[in-house]
Scaffold this active site. Structure first.
Site, PDB file in Angstrom:
ATOM      1  N   ASN A 202      -4.142  -1.471   7.573  1.00 28.09           N
ATOM      2  CA  ASN A 202      -3.965  -2.925   7.536  1.00 28.09           C
ATOM      3  C   ASN A 202      -4.506  -3.573   6.267  1.00 28.09           C
ATOM      4  OD1 ASN A 202      -2.924  -2.394  10.022  1.00 28.09           O
ATOM      5  ND2 ASN A 202      -4.408  -3.588  11.166  1.00 28.09           N
TER       6      ASN A 202
ATOM      7  N   ASP B 164       5.766   4.618   7.361  1.00 24.91           N
ATOM      8  CA  ASP B 164       6.437   4.873   8.633  1.00 24.91           C
ATOM      9  C   ASP B 164       7.258   3.673   9.085  1.00 24.91           C
ATOM     10  OD1 ASP B 164       3.643   3.777   8.958  1.00 24.91           O
ATOM     11  OD2 ASP B 164       4.319   3.524  11.019  1.00 24.91           O
TER      12      ASP B 164
ATOM     13  N   TYR C  33      -6.546  11.174  12.116  1.00 21.19           N
ATOM     14  CA  TYR C  33      -5.250  10.531  11.859  1.00 21.19           C
ATOM     15  C   TYR C  33      -4.265  11.445  11.147  1.00 21.19           C
ATOM     16  CZ  TYR C  33      -7.848   6.327  13.062  1.00 21.19           C
ATOM     17  OH  TYR C  33      -8.612   5.403  13.714  1.00 21.19           O
TER      18      TYR C  33
ATOM     19  N   TYR D 132      -7.799   2.016   5.305  1.00 18.27           N
ATOM     20  CA  TYR D 132      -7.123   1.872   6.596  1.00 18.27           C
ATOM     21  C   TYR D 132      -5.876   1.040   6.377  1.00 18.27           C
ATOM     22  CZ  TYR D 132     -10.905   4.290   8.851  1.00 18.27           C
ATOM     23  OH  TYR D 132     -11.820   5.259   9.194  1.00 18.27           O
TER      24      TYR D 132
ATOM     25  N   HIS E  35       1.745   7.211  11.901  1.00 15.62           N
ATOM     26  CA  HIS E  35       1.344   6.192  10.920  1.00 15.62           C
ATOM     27  C   HIS E  35       0.996   6.815   9.562  1.00 15.62           C
ATOM     28  CE1 HIS E  35       1.179   1.956  11.072  1.00 15.62           C
ATOM     29  NE2 HIS E  35      -0.091   1.758  11.308  1.00 15.62           N
TER      30      HIS E  35
END
Length: 192
Positions: free
Chosen positions: A66, A92, A14, A64, A19
């Site tokens: 969420n 973002d 990532y 993460y 993100h």
């Protein structure tokens, strides 16, 4: 003391994705002020330092995206901070072109799941934020594929400038100059 949180997802795959722009801004702040964001606690990588005479905790939640609020709530509680007065969240925004910033004093989640979780876990949407533009998803694309994708070279160049501006905005905001930061860096909305 001020808590500055950059949002992203942990893991090599990532790194430098759209993100993870919040993590990129945190890395730039850490480098500029020689703060090591390496201490693992409160479900985040954290580092303490001083920016413009203000003690800060820089944090990159490792939950993460969420579930970012789990980490943020732990940090706020541990340091006994008022998230409405002593916290900036950097993340973002797909509604802004790459390289553009939008600074806000409060607001809804606007469809951003990381922010939605922070609002749920802290019980407030009245916290400072710096939104860094990553561009809209192309027609027909899945949103997750877009935000977890990498910038092309031209967009990355714009984003690198935005990271520098986000660092400067955060420096201003922790010393109470949020309005000045908004005036300097917010993208003017196009005339409809």
């Amino acid at each position: 003391m001020f808590l500055i949180v950059g949002l992203g997802n942990p893991g090599k795959q990532y790194e430098h994705t759209r993100h993870n722009i919040g993590f990129d801004v945190m890395d730039a702040l850490a480098e500029k002020y020689n703060i090591s964001i390496s201490e693992k606690k409160h479900k985040a990588l954290c580092g303490k330092g001083v920016i413009n005479g203000v003690k800060v905790v820089l944090a990159k939640p490792q939950t993460y995206m969420n579930l970012s609020g789990e980490s943020v709530a732990e940090l706020v509680n541990y340091y006994k901070m008022d998230p409405e007065e002593e916290m900036i969240v950097i993340y973002d925004d797909i509604s802004l072109a790459p390289g553009n910033l939008r600074i806000r004093k409060k607001g809804s989640a606007g469809g951003h799941n990381g922010i939605k979780n922070i609002i749920a876990m802290t019980g407030t949407q009245n916290f400072l934020r710096i939104k860094v533009g990553v561009g809209e998803k192309p027609a027909g694309w899945d949103l997750a594929d877009h935000v977890l994708g990498h910038f092309d070279a031209a967009d990355r160049a714009e984003v690198e400038k935005a990271i520098g501006h986000a660092v400067e905005a955060a420096e201003m905001m922790i010393t109470g100059e949020t309005d000045a930061a908004m005036n300097r860096y917010n993208v003017k909305k196009k005339e409809e």
